[in-house]
Structure formats: C-alpha cells, structure tokens
Design a protein around this motif. Structure first.
Motif, PDB file in Angstrom:
ATOM      1  N   ASP A  21       3.824  -5.936   0.149  1.00 51.24           N
ATOM      2  CA  ASP A  21       3.246  -6.844  -0.560  1.00 51.24           C
ATOM      3  C   ASP A  21       4.129  -8.065  -0.576  1.00 51.24           C
ATOM      4  O   ASP A  21       4.942  -8.300  -1.454  1.00 51.24           O
ATOM      5  CB  ASP A  21       2.938  -6.409  -2.211  1.00 51.24           C
ATOM      6  N   THR A  22       3.843  -9.016   0.378  1.00 50.93           N
ATOM      7  CA  THR A  22       4.841 -10.123   0.370  1.00 50.93           C
ATOM      8  C   THR A  22       4.148 -11.115  -0.219  1.00 50.93           C
ATOM      9  O   THR A  22       4.611 -12.414  -0.212  1.00 50.93           O
ATOM     10  CB  THR A  22       4.906 -10.810   1.920  1.00 50.93           C
ATOM     11  N   THR A  24       4.144 -11.248  -3.561  1.00 49.38           N
ATOM     12  CA  THR A  24       4.963 -11.471  -4.631  1.00 49.38           C
ATOM     13  C   THR A  24       6.171 -12.185  -4.335  1.00 49.38           C
ATOM     14  O   THR A  24       7.098 -11.724  -3.456  1.00 49.38           O
ATOM     15  CB  THR A  24       5.367  -9.924  -5.146  1.00 49.38           C
ATOM     16  N   MET A  26       9.659 -14.332  -5.666  1.00 51.87           N
ATOM     17  CA  MET A  26      10.442 -14.740  -6.661  1.00 51.87           C
ATOM     18  C   MET A  26      11.439 -15.750  -6.319  1.00 51.87           C
ATOM     19  O   MET A  26      11.677 -15.981  -5.327  1.00 51.87           O
ATOM     20  CB  MET A  26      11.370 -13.429  -6.718  1.00 51.87           C
ATOM     21  N   TYR A 108      14.344 -11.266   1.333  1.00 50.33           N
ATOM     22  CA  TYR A 108      13.736 -10.217   0.524  1.00 50.33           C
ATOM     23  C   TYR A 108      14.477  -9.279  -0.430  1.00 50.33           C
ATOM     24  O   TYR A 108      15.787  -9.474  -0.021  1.00 50.33           O
ATOM     25  CB  TYR A 108      12.791  -9.000   1.297  1.00 50.33           C
ATOM     26  N   ASP A 114       9.971  -1.719  -9.638  1.00 51.24           N
ATOM     27  CA  ASP A 114       8.375  -1.623  -9.120  1.00 51.24           C
ATOM     28  C   ASP A 114       8.683  -0.849  -7.907  1.00 51.24           C
ATOM     29  O   ASP A 114       8.099  -1.027  -6.837  1.00 51.24           O
ATOM     30  CB  ASP A 114       7.947  -3.215  -8.829  1.00 51.24           C
ATOM     31  N   ARG A 117      10.001  -2.266  -3.949  1.00 52.58           N
ATOM     32  CA  ARG A 117       9.146  -2.976  -3.259  1.00 52.58           C
ATOM     33  C   ARG A 117       9.993  -4.447  -2.919  1.00 52.58           C
ATOM     34  O   ARG A 117       9.965  -5.000  -3.832  1.00 52.58           O
ATOM     35  CB  ARG A 117       7.731  -3.214  -3.715  1.00 52.58           C
ATOM     36  N   HIS A 119      10.227  -8.323  -2.608  1.00 51.76           N
ATOM     37  CA  HIS A 119       9.830  -9.416  -2.896  1.00 51.76           C
ATOM     38  C   HIS A 119      10.175 -10.420  -2.076  1.00 51.76           C
ATOM     39  O   HIS A 119      11.375 -10.583  -1.545  1.00 51.76           O
ATOM     40  CB  HIS A 119       9.865  -9.778  -4.241  1.00 51.76           C
ATOM     41  N   LYS A 120       9.529 -11.353  -1.589  1.00 50.83           N
ATOM     42  CA  LYS A 120       9.990 -12.752  -0.729  1.00 50.83           C
ATOM     43  C   LYS A 120      10.731 -13.622  -1.911  1.00 50.83           C
ATOM     44  O   LYS A 120      10.189 -13.906  -2.910  1.00 50.83           O
ATOM     45  CB  LYS A 120       8.775 -13.233  -0.158  1.00 50.83           C
TER      46      LYS A 120
END
Length: 126
Positions: A21-22, A24, A26, A108, A114, A117, A119-120
């Motif tokens: 899931d990119t 998401t 941050m 990432y 989570d 996973r 996060h970008k």
C-alpha cells in the motif's frame, strides 16, 4: 535475530511495491521520530528501504536496498562525517551492524504497529 538484506532490481522492486500500500505517505520528519521512539522499546525495530550511496565515489546506486530488523542509533565515537550529521540517518541492521544513509535517499519505512507495511516517505512536505 539474523536478517539478510534484500537488494531489489528495478523490475523486482516495482513488482514488490505494487503489492504494498504505497498510498500511505508519511512525512520524513515523522518517520524519523517514529524510528527513534520505536527503537527505545526492547523488541522495537523497523524496516527501511533506501538507495545506498558512496560518499567516496559521490554516487548513489539505482537499486533499492531493504533492511529489516533495524534500530536507530547515535553516532559512534570513531565516526567523523564530512557532511552535516543532520543529513545522515544512523541505524543498526538486523545483524547488529552499524549502518548509515542519507535521509533524502530513504524511500520507504515500515513499523511494527501496522505489520511492517512499507510507507512511502515524503521529504518535500512541511
């Protein structure tokens, strides 16, 4: 915990990231803060994906490197930097080896809350 680093070629990188899931995203400053706080926990660690860079050759590699089981660390006594230390992210990998990378090359990060996973990381937003 012995963790082997994964070096992804461009095609494999795209295929693996498609399954993540990119969406998401941050902020970079938040990701650094989370990494520091999680590393204070006894079993706290994070996953990081970045482009390795050689300061001697002044080049960055085109392949993304993923390290799992990482913990944030402080500067070691024998380390001296030719650049401002704020530009570097210091961490230990899953094998306990001290590592560092330029923060701007981090793409990432994954955290335990989570399921690691990825996060970008967005370095341009304020």
């Amino acid at each position: 915990m012995r963790v082997r680093p994964r070096v992804l070629c461009a095609e494999r990188e795209k295929a693996e990231l498609r399954g993540m899931d990119t969406t998401t995203v941050m902020k970079g400053i938040d990701a650094m803060r989370w990494a520091r706080e999680i590393s204070k926990l006894p079993d706290g660690c994070f996953t990081i994906a970045f482009f390795p860079c050689s300061t001697r050759r002044r080049t960055a590699r085109a392949r993304l490197t993923v390290k799992e089981g990482c913990k944030w660390r402080t500067q070691l006594p024998h380390e001296r930097f030719s650049v401002d230390g704020d530009n570097l992210f210091l961490f230990t990998d899953g094998n306990g080896e001290p590592r560092m990378c330029y923060t701007i090359l981090i793409r990432y990060m994954g955290f335990p809350q989570d399921g690691y996973r990825l996060h970008k990381i967005d370095w341009l937003s304020v």
